[in-house]
Design a protein around this motif. Structure first.
Motif, PDB file in Angstrom:
ATOM      1  N   CYS A  77       0.127 -10.428  -6.664  1.00 55.77           N
ATOM      2  CA  CYS A  77      -0.741 -10.173  -5.515  1.00 55.77           C
ATOM      3  C   CYS A  77       0.010 -10.536  -4.235  1.00 55.77           C
ATOM      4  O   CYS A  77       0.724 -11.534  -4.194  1.00 55.77           O
ATOM      5  CB  CYS A  77      -1.996 -11.036  -5.652  1.00 55.77           C
ATOM      6  N   ILE A  79      -1.650 -10.372  -1.083  1.00 53.45           N
ATOM      7  CA  ILE A  79      -2.643 -10.319  -0.003  1.00 53.45           C
ATOM      8  C   ILE A  79      -2.458 -11.442   1.005  1.00 53.45           C
ATOM      9  O   ILE A  79      -2.581 -11.235   2.200  1.00 53.45           O
ATOM     10  CB  ILE A  79      -4.090 -10.256  -0.569  1.00 53.45           C
ATOM     11  N   CYS A 200      -4.244  -6.758   6.987  1.00 55.92           N
ATOM     12  CA  CYS A 200      -4.184  -6.476   5.547  1.00 55.92           C
ATOM     13  C   CYS A 200      -2.960  -5.677   5.110  1.00 55.92           C
ATOM     14  O   CYS A 200      -2.593  -4.682   5.732  1.00 55.92           O
ATOM     15  CB  CYS A 200      -5.455  -5.731   5.148  1.00 55.92           C
ATOM     16  N   VAL A 202      -2.792  -4.174   2.105  1.00 57.56           N
ATOM     17  CA  VAL A 202      -3.150  -3.208   1.055  1.00 57.56           C
ATOM     18  C   VAL A 202      -2.731  -1.763   1.376  1.00 57.56           C
ATOM     19  O   VAL A 202      -2.173  -1.077   0.517  1.00 57.56           O
ATOM     20  CB  VAL A 202      -4.654  -3.310   0.705  1.00 57.56           C
TER      21      VAL A 202
END
Ligand code: 5AD
Ligand code: SF4
Length: 477
Positions: A77, A79, A200, A202
């Motif tokens: 991850c 993030i 972010c 993503v």
């Protein structure tokens, strides 16, 4: 509700992914064993199960014990900064393990998958000499191929956005030998994000929004139900941006998809996560009104309560829009419980901005929520903004916010004491005779029941509230 939790819905247990030796696997100790460590959100949990499927077709069985694994996969991850740091320190430890195993003449391969793999690519093999393969989230179906190549001594970095559809190339998830029967399962319907919130990563790691076609989703959902699944959670970085084409050629949204899935015989419950307020359209709200099997729980992150900060975050709505939206959803489904994500200390956040977040939380009343200190991510517009907030200020704000959210969570749980609710029995509990079930509001509930009842929905009366779960007795007993 703690900062350690990376997932938007950490209380959502992953579907069972334990894999025991099956027809494809080599027998006994000769079987190749893979240890998969999953970081981050439910999308990664789902992806880990699909990687296990791909590897199982290649003769691998999954192990919970890294000592007996010949392949370790980190599904990563990116993030927040801490999440990526954890991966590098785990890789350091694995490098040492690899040396010892090679000294004994044993195979030991290390793979990095997920969002750190996508973001860092070749940098990982440069920084960590022990790593054999690096695979981005779009190329998991090529994992066996990559391992084969790596066995010839060539280190593989595959972070391309594959032209072919990875879902078409992954084996049928219900055919993985030895997969334990699961009562709940995730189903990824959409990946990627076009929203570009300024904090972010993503949109950079998972790419732009791609929706899986309706027919593929119906087929996968039916297979899951045929294998015993009673509750499906639809997943997507921006799940309510899902769109597709109906059999009549008409454009469909997530609301339409839910109505379609609700027709599947044997399926008892539906959920979806994670959503953006701007994509909560009328049809989706109607689905909450009409579909009893759509659980009355909605994770709808707002991130902040100050219009100035929401603008700087590029959320493209105001606090009042969010409040009005929640009112409409509550009118459609009065028993709905709300969950959200919050970031404190976004660059430029003043005391007054933070108070607006506190006020919004008071106004909405959350049953569950996740809150984080802003973590500057290189390459995102937020990282270049002026007026980064001091660490101690962020710490203090987070503590205040979490105290309020925790109180709301407990108040909500306590409000259920004495009530009779439906409980989906999922798995044995820690105590003999105890089964853990899931309430409509995603809480874990302990009740005395029989193992043979797992998969059933029963009526229970809530008797007490523990720190992480509720207690209940069978209604009428
Ligand atoms: N810093 C802190 N929290 C973040 N999130 C996403 N990016 C960051 C960041 N840079 C949080 C958001 C999101 C959740 C999954 O993680 O609240 O909704
Ligand atoms: Fe990130 Fe915003 Fe997209 Fe959610 S909507 S994945 S927070 S950019």
């Amino acid at each position: 509700m703690t900062q350690e939790i990376q997932s938007s819905i950490p209380s959502a247990e992953p579907s069972t992914v334990t894999i025991e030796p099956g027809p494809h696997a080599l027998p006994g100790d000769n079987a190749r064993k893979v240890f998969i460590k999953t970081y981050g959100c439910q999308m990664n949990v789902y992806d880990s199960t699909r990687m296990a499927d791909a590897l199982s077709a290649d003769g691998y069985v999954q192990t919970e014990n890294v000592e007996e694994a010949s392949l370790v996969l980190l599904n990563t991850c990116h993030i927040r900064e801490k999440a990526a740091d954890k991966v590098y320190s785990a890789l350091g430890r694995l490098r040492e393990m690899k040396k010892l195993r090679h000294a004994k003449g044993e195979e030991f391969m290390i793979g990095v998958a997920g969002c750190v793999a996508q973001a860092e690519g070749a940098e990982i093999v440069r920084r960590e000499p022990g790593v054999d393969v690096v695979l981005g989230p779009q190329t998991y179906h090529r994992l066996p191929q990559a391992l084969k190549q790596a066995r010839t001594g060539k280190r593989v970095v595959d972070t391309e956005y594959a032209v072919e559809d990875k879902f078409e190339h992954l084996p049928d998830p219900t055919k993985t030998p030895g997969r334990k029967r699961a009562v709940t399962a995730f189903l990824t319907v959409q990946e990627g994000c076009d929203k570009f919130c300024t904090f972010c990563v993503v949109p950079y790691t998972r790419g732009s929004e791609v929706s899986r076609p309706l027919s593929q989703l119906i087929t996968e959902a039916k297979r899951l139900v045929d294998s015993g699944v009673r509750e499906i959670t639809l997943l997507g970085q921006n799940v309510n941006a899902w769109h597709g084409e109906g059999p009549d050629g008409k454009e469909m949204g997530l609301g339409d998809l839910l109505y379609k899935l609700a027709e599947i015989d044997g399926l008892a419950r539906l959920r979806y996560t994670t959503s953006h307020p701007r994509d909560m359209d009328d049809r989706l709200i109607e689905a909450h009104r009409d579909l009893r099997m759509l659980m009355p729980y909605l994770h709808l992150p707002v991130q902040a309560g100050s219009d100035r900060i929401l603008k700087a975050m590029n959320r493209r709505h105001k606090a009042a829009d969010y409040i009005a939206l929640i009112e409409r959803i509550r009118q459609a489904r009065p028993d709905i419980a709300l969950s959200g994500d919050f970031i404190v200390g976004f660059p430029g956040e003043t005391d007054a901005d933070f108070e607006d977040t506190m006020k919004l939380v008071e106004t909405i009343g959350y049953a569950q929520a996740f809150s984080f200190k802003y973590s500057s991510r290189p390459g995102t517009p937020g990282a270049d903004l002026p007026d980064h907030v001091a660490e101690d200020v962020k710490t203090e704000r987070l503590a205040r916010l979490q105290e309020l959210l925790l109180k709301q969570q407990h108040d909500f749980a306590r409000s259920l004491v004495g009530k009779t609710i439906d409980l989906l029995l999922e798995k044995p509990g820690r105590m003999p005779g105890q089964i853990i079930g899931r309430s409509p509001w995603l809480q874990s509930v302990n009740v005395d029941a029989k193992t043979s009842q797992i998969g059933d929905i029963i009526q229970v009366r809530i008797t007490d509230v523990g720190p992480n779960s509720l207690f209940a007795e069978v209604a009428g007993s």
